[in-house]
Design an enzyme around this catalytic site. Sequence first.
Site, PDB file in Angstrom:
ATOM      1  N   THR A   1       3.719   0.186   0.392  1.00 47.19           N
ATOM      2  CA  THR A   1       4.490  -1.055   0.458  1.00 47.19           C
ATOM      3  C   THR A   1       4.632  -1.677  -0.927  1.00 47.19           C
ATOM      4  O   THR A   1       5.702  -2.211  -1.283  1.00 47.19           O
ATOM      5  CB  THR A   1       3.786  -2.056   1.406  1.00 47.19           C
ATOM      6  OG1 THR A   1       3.746  -1.480   2.706  1.00 47.19           O
ATOM      7  CG2 THR A   1       4.521  -3.383   1.461  1.00 47.19           C
TER       8      THR A   1
ATOM      9  N   CYS B   1      -1.619 -13.600  19.908  1.00 44.77           N
ATOM     10  CA  CYS B   1      -2.890 -14.099  19.365  1.00 44.77           C
ATOM     11  C   CYS B   1      -3.848 -14.522  20.468  1.00 44.77           C
ATOM     12  O   CYS B   1      -5.054 -14.332  20.365  1.00 44.77           O
ATOM     13  CB  CYS B   1      -2.637 -15.269  18.425  1.00 44.77           C
ATOM     14  SG  CYS B   1      -1.980 -14.746  16.821  1.00 44.77           S
TER      15      CYS B   1
ATOM     16  N   CYS C   1       0.239 -17.927  19.429  1.00 48.02           N
ATOM     17  CA  CYS C   1       1.250 -17.229  20.231  1.00 48.02           C
ATOM     18  C   CYS C   1       0.597 -16.377  21.322  1.00 48.02           C
ATOM     19  O   CYS C   1      -0.617 -16.229  21.374  1.00 48.02           O
ATOM     20  CB  CYS C   1       2.129 -16.357  19.340  1.00 48.02           C
ATOM     21  SG  CYS C   1       1.299 -14.867  18.736  1.00 48.02           S
TER      22      CYS C   1
ATOM     23  N   HIS D   1      -2.205  -6.046  -1.531  1.00 47.47           N
ATOM     24  CA  HIS D   1      -2.921  -6.622  -0.384  1.00 47.47           C
ATOM     25  C   HIS D   1      -4.208  -5.876  -0.032  1.00 47.47           C
ATOM     26  O   HIS D   1      -4.996  -6.339   0.769  1.00 47.47           O
ATOM     27  CB  HIS D   1      -2.006  -6.676   0.843  1.00 47.47           C
ATOM     28  CG  HIS D   1      -1.404  -5.362   1.193  1.00 47.47           C
ATOM     29  ND1 HIS D   1      -0.240  -4.896   0.628  1.00 47.47           N
ATOM     30  CD2 HIS D   1      -1.812  -4.385   2.022  1.00 47.47           C
ATOM     31  CE1 HIS D   1       0.054  -3.707   1.106  1.00 47.47           C
ATOM     32  NE2 HIS D   1      -0.884  -3.368   1.947  1.00 47.47           N
ATOM     33  N   GLU D   2      -4.425  -4.711  -0.628  1.00 47.84           N
ATOM     34  CA  GLU D   2      -5.661  -3.965  -0.351  1.00 47.84           C
ATOM     35  C   GLU D   2      -6.660  -4.307  -1.458  1.00 47.84           C
ATOM     36  O   GLU D   2      -6.386  -4.038  -2.625  1.00 47.84           O
ATOM     37  CB  GLU D   2      -5.388  -2.463  -0.375  1.00 47.84           C
ATOM     38  CG  GLU D   2      -4.257  -2.023   0.547  1.00 47.84           C
ATOM     39  CD  GLU D   2      -3.915  -0.536   0.400  1.00 47.84           C
ATOM     40  OE1 GLU D   2      -4.527   0.137  -0.453  1.00 47.84           O
ATOM     41  OE2 GLU D   2      -3.037  -0.069   1.124  1.00 47.84           O
TER      42      GLU D   2
ATOM     43  N   GLU E   1       2.667  19.005   5.925  1.00 48.52           N
ATOM     44  CA  GLU E   1       3.041  18.246   4.725  1.00 48.52           C
ATOM     45  C   GLU E   1       3.629  19.208   3.697  1.00 48.52           C
ATOM     46  O   GLU E   1       3.029  20.231   3.390  1.00 48.52           O
ATOM     47  CB  GLU E   1       1.773  17.573   4.157  1.00 48.52           C
ATOM     48  CG  GLU E   1       1.887  17.001   2.753  1.00 48.52           C
ATOM     49  CD  GLU E   1       2.895  15.863   2.642  1.00 48.52           C
ATOM     50  OE1 GLU E   1       2.856  14.948   3.481  1.00 48.52           O
ATOM     51  OE2 GLU E   1       3.755  15.919   1.714  1.00 48.52           O
TER      52      GLU E   1
ATOM     53  N   LEU F   1       3.109   5.874  13.619  1.00 48.88           N
ATOM     54  CA  LEU F   1       2.756   4.903  12.585  1.00 48.88           C
ATOM     55  C   LEU F   1       3.744   4.908  11.419  1.00 48.88           C
ATOM     56  O   LEU F   1       4.057   3.875  10.843  1.00 48.88           O
ATOM     57  CB  LEU F   1       1.328   5.172  12.102  1.00 48.88           C
ATOM     58  CG  LEU F   1       0.778   4.195  11.081  1.00 48.88           C
ATOM     59  CD1 LEU F   1      -0.689   3.902  11.347  1.00 48.88           C
ATOM     60  CD2 LEU F   1       0.955   4.686   9.648  1.00 48.88           C
TER      61      LEU F   1
ATOM     62  N   HIS G   1       7.331   0.018  -2.699  1.00 44.18           N
ATOM     63  CA  HIS G   1       8.643  -0.471  -2.246  1.00 44.18           C
ATOM     64  C   HIS G   1       8.991  -1.805  -2.925  1.00 44.18           C
ATOM     65  O   HIS G   1      10.136  -2.038  -3.304  1.00 44.18           O
ATOM     66  CB  HIS G   1       8.669  -0.667  -0.726  1.00 44.18           C
ATOM     67  CG  HIS G   1       8.506   0.601   0.039  1.00 44.18           C
ATOM     68  ND1 HIS G   1       9.172   1.758  -0.286  1.00 44.18           N
ATOM     69  CD2 HIS G   1       7.741   0.908   1.129  1.00 44.18           C
ATOM     70  CE1 HIS G   1       8.831   2.718   0.572  1.00 44.18           C
ATOM     71  NE2 HIS G   1       7.971   2.238   1.428  1.00 44.18           N
TER      72      HIS G   1
ATOM     73  N   CYS H   1       0.860 -10.430  16.036  1.00 47.17           N
ATOM     74  CA  CYS H   1       1.225 -11.847  16.160  1.00 47.17           C
ATOM     75  C   CYS H   1       2.741 -12.024  16.030  1.00 47.17           C
ATOM     76  O   CYS H   1       3.385 -11.388  15.196  1.00 47.17           O
ATOM     77  CB  CYS H   1       0.510 -12.624  15.049  1.00 47.17           C
ATOM     78  SG  CYS H   1       1.129 -14.294  14.774  1.00 47.17           S
TER      79      CYS H   1
ATOM     80  N   ARG I   1      -0.985  16.954  -1.694  1.00 51.90           N
ATOM     81  CA  ARG I   1      -1.396  16.300  -0.458  1.00 51.90           C
ATOM     82  C   ARG I   1      -2.018  17.283   0.527  1.00 51.90           C
ATOM     83  O   ARG I   1      -2.971  16.949   1.235  1.00 51.90           O
ATOM     84  CB  ARG I   1      -0.186  15.629   0.191  1.00 51.90           C
ATOM     85  CG  ARG I   1       0.275  14.406  -0.586  1.00 51.90           C
ATOM     86  CD  ARG I   1       1.539  13.835   0.028  1.00 51.90           C
ATOM     87  NE  ARG I   1       1.768  12.473  -0.437  1.00 51.90           N
ATOM     88  CZ  ARG I   1       2.710  11.671   0.027  1.00 51.90           C
ATOM     89  NH1 ARG I   1       3.527  12.094   0.989  1.00 51.90           N
ATOM     90  NH2 ARG I   1       2.849  10.451  -0.430  1.00 51.90           N
TER      91      ARG I   1
END
Lengths: 346, 346, 346, 346
Positions: free
Chosen positions: D43, D102, D99, D66-67, D198, D265, D46, D110, D203
């Site tokens: 992400t 949640c 919500c 974010h990690e 793959e 996923l 991106h 959420c 990889r």
Amino acid sequence: METMKAIVKETPGPGAKVKEVPLPEPGPGDVLIKVINASICGTDVHIYTWDPWAASRIKPPIIFGHEFVGEVVEVGKDVKSVKPGDYVSAETHIACGHCYMCRTGNSHICLNVRILGVDVNGAFAQYISVPEANVWKTDRSIPPEIASMQEPFGNAVHATLIEDVAGKTVSIFGCGPIGLMSIAVARASGASRIFAVEPHRMRLELAEKMGATHLIDPERDDPVQVILDETGGVGVDVFLEMSGNQKAIEQGMKSLRKGGRVSFLGIPGGPITFDFANDIVFKGAVMYGVNGRKMFDTWYRLTELLRSERVDLSPLVTHRFGFDDIHKAMDLLIKKEACKIVLTPE
Amino acid sequence: METMKAIVKETPGPGAKVKEVPLPEPGPGDVLIKVINASICGTDVHIYTWDPWAASRIKPPIIFGHEFVGEVVEVGKDVKSVKPGDYVSAETHIACGHCYMCRTGNSHICLNVRILGVDVNGAFAQYISVPEANVWKTDRSIPPEIASMQEPFGNAVHATLIEDVAGKTVSIFGCGPIGLMSIAVARASGASRIFAVEPHRMRLELAEKMGATHLIDPERDDPVQVILDETGGVGVDVFLEMSGNQKAIEQGMKSLRKGGRVSFLGIPGGPITFDFANDIVFKGAVMYGVNGRKMFDTWYRLTELLRSERVDLSPLVTHRFGFDDIHKAMDLLIKKEACKIVLTPE
Amino acid sequence: METMKAIVKETPGPGAKVKEVPLPEPGPGDVLIKVINASICGTDVHIYTWDPWAASRIKPPIIFGHEFVGEVVEVGKDVKSVKPGDYVSAETHIACGHCYMCRTGNSHICLNVRILGVDVNGAFAQYISVPEANVWKTDRSIPPEIASMQEPFGNAVHATLIEDVAGKTVSIFGCGPIGLMSIAVARASGASRIFAVEPHRMRLELAEKMGATHLIDPERDDPVQVILDETGGVGVDVFLEMSGNQKAIEQGMKSLRKGGRVSFLGIPGGPITFDFANDIVFKGAVMYGVNGRKMFDTWYRLTELLRSERVDLSPLVTHRFGFDDIHKAMDLLIKKEACKIVLTPE
Amino acid sequence: METMKAIVKETPGPGAKVKEVPLPEPGPGDVLIKVINASICGTDVHIYTWDPWAASRIKPPIIFGHEFVGEVVEVGKDVKSVKPGDYVSAETHIACGHCYMCRTGNSHICLNVRILGVDVNGAFAQYISVPEANVWKTDRSIPPEIASMQEPFGNAVHATLIEDVAGKTVSIFGCGPIGLMSIAVARASGASRIFAVEPHRMRLELAEKMGATHLIDPERDDPVQVILDETGGVGVDVFLEMSGNQKAIEQGMKSLRKGGRVSFLGIPGGPITFDFANDIVFKGAVMYGVNGRKMFDTWYRLTELLRSERVDLSPLVTHRFGFDDIHKAMDLLIKKEACKIVLTPE
């Protein structure tokens, strides 16, 4: 207005007192609710009569009662999801929010749970203050008497539907209010045959009204024999244990089919003994201890069942009283002459 | 008596012929059944009209038809669980018994499945021979017309109840017979609100009779909008796909709530395209392909639902004919002027 | 050759006799297998010592023993899936095929089950005849000693994996062969911490070899205290009860976290008492009685675990004997000086 | 100290800038964390390259990333469960708490989710402020590099273990970091055979290190053929879709056994087409869209897997850089010459 009428357990020992107490002061995350109706739970009777459980758990003085519906009159400054005027009930398990259970979607069995009307002041009062997270906005189409019973109804929904019952046979041992509600849930959810086992006559009559297809008085007929006869010797698919009674538990297990499912909700006073090899291991039984209601899966589902009128709880309300008649109400419940009693604050 | 009347696909191509054919000779593990009623499935219409699927699968000559009820007249020497006089229907998936699926309780998706009336001679005949393992003893309290529809009803039961629906909202896209039966199952099993989506007027009227609470004609209203409006913008808990239609599948996915459940039963003629990122991954959808009926869990459950009258399938029978009127019957179905047509051998 | 060597319980009472008996004659649906190895189960010890269970269940004369592997030498005329030369073991539950359990994928708890070596002649013999449906073709990569233990290993696989254990903490009370196998299954299946509770030293040492991370001798340390200490006071996610012992069951329940899962497999001699309110209801426990193996889901999974060498059962084989040494073997088992003993017919 | 170094997307368009920005000011419910390590997600690439998704979602200026893992330096006045000095990571989905999702234990999906480093300032900074509910206390035994990857590892754990894999065969299409982590999870959780598909060589080599038993380069071999050959024509039990690629999805479905399970996923750029009749309906496939991680079930399980060393993620860290080398790091990832890159703020 600075005081309100409430039913208070003032000191250790039997009884309760109706008196004026200060209004609760909601904290920043709390919601102040004007109680419209409260209904009386078996737990309230234990607190009133001061049984050994109550003596060990309750720290007077405390306002008891926990089943209710009301209208929001004030919210703390951090409250976001509720506002004055909302018609609400409440989940009675106040969860800590930080323990393993709370962080995995199982706050109904929070490791640090406190219970409304048991550990903190409850609903037998003109006003009650409840944490925002516990408030349940209730659909106006559900009348107050019924809405005041959402909490015990949630117990019945959770116990009955922990696995599905559609096209299945179900036995219910013990037809107190939650047992009776479970009959209605099973009926609404497609159970094909519902065996209600209960020695008390009034309750057995209510069992029929709620949708039981077979009524068994265990003092007259052997429930195991009746159930096996009616199920071709196989036993029922589902056994809902609502009595907390040793003999009922034995009979329920014996009349369960191999691989059948059990929900254990009734709470006995002491230990319970099982024919472990035959009734658990060789039977391949699947058994759930059921406590409280899933927060808030169960509340969503019970709302749908009530709002759509798939379940009608009104036959369960056998009496209505004001707070001042609490002793009369308790007396009826102790003598098992009432099912659900709904209180009005005035 | 050595011959019987049957409806036969004699040669590749449209149509069918009503003719005298030899009686089937049951093997040592087979059961010979005198057909009381047979009902017509969409598959039978495909065979009759000789669509591309039929052209690739069916090897004439063959007696088609697979939904029926009858009475046992003879059993092979190895048959133990059925006897002459029994009132029976049959599971139509003839499983091999030896493959991975069969040995793990999933013979409904047997790797070597053969289907009654598709791969071997079927039920549009005075007599049918069926392997013992496929025979389903049927409760006499279920009348023949209804009992002849147990097989498609099983599809509906399996698709609807693969996860439970009690206290949940459900959408059903496509109201052919199985879609309509699914409405009844959802209703009997506690679904609170049931959104039926179907452009054909007669079918939508039947949807209401079967218990749908919201009727949506997708040529007049946008199903996604209606469902989102009625569910507070969240979407339904359960989406039952009974149409095999690209647009319906799209709309069904868009009107499903996050984390919602889907049963895919309708069979499209070609590939289907998904807004994969939004409607599957980010939605956290739980999706089941549904084929046939669990053998025999589904049969037990459908029996309970019918016997206890939790489900009434009778409104679906719009026409009744003798075998000789098969062309008239097929014509009505092709024009979608009938729902379920029940045939009688005479 | 018309006779074979077998270990026979000839008359009611302790002991067994090694003698020549007639070869079994397989019926049309049976498979005759030359036994390569048989291993001794606790049940065989009960039959040998003639405990109350054996006295009430076993009808001598009978060849006992049920865990084995061998080679097919002959098949009945109706047998399709097996042929001479196949390397096979067998599921020991002979299911009726017609009852509710059998027709719903649960033949392991068939209502009319008969058990190899208990109700019909078993595997402590040079040859055994088994119904085709019970034969399990075994991968040649699994050596005979290990392959002879597939049946009890299946018990362990079924009990351990009835819900998953990956990334979870597990307690195992009772480290007999199935308890020890369960440790290996839990380990191979991602259990993070495995608490083995067992008073017997040799078994505790084997528990470590099989992958237990914490070894608890309940005569020295309090298992409840140790487990709560190691899990931050929360308790384990999964409790596998393999002892059939009242105290172990109590301790296992007390050291289980709220909402945790239990598999009850150990079989006690008498009733078992629970602190029902605290350990079942308020705990929200999820409990399974576990009997036998899923037919044949469990066999597929155990095959994968053995073939891929995710599980190594070889440390469990502490002794190897010929049939003539059966008394010596039984003696070791009675004194708990052996774990698994593998027999060879010669 | 009033400013800190951060990697900032300053304006719409490709690239990023390393610059000094003001320290975040935690609110009363927030936790200020000093970042030790951050790792780069697809992400982030991106966002860096400014692909169409980023252009439509990201509102610059924003600190992305974010990690991460770090140490608490300050907590808001309402924070109860975390204190300065705690070693922590964070769930990146900031849930609304009110919500439907949640309130039913599904806050990972959420309805009003905001994401760290996407919708609010993220972790490519010396300090990050995170709501208390998102903080995950991390075991000190897990080294910072590994601990910084807990969030994507959680994706892998959730996708792989949504149903169990012990004793089952698994295919994984797409061996980016989450695909590779899923191999390790499957391996640790008892999967018997793991087919990694793959085209990229580096990889595929990592796939072997993580525990894949079969390596398939789809540009050289047909994955469907290989998998069917190795599974006796039946197909795998579980298909983990980690590629978001049309062809891989097709092949994954074709090589899945009937009744098999799929976790979807990978996120494609556009719609995806299915052979719906064969690969979904007739196959009886069970399919899950998988987004995020269960809060916080997945975090507990991933902690157990890492702490017990059942999973070793260290082979995935192919490069380590300081913030100033972000362009070099992005370049390697764009060219697929790196797997996981761990950043250090200095």
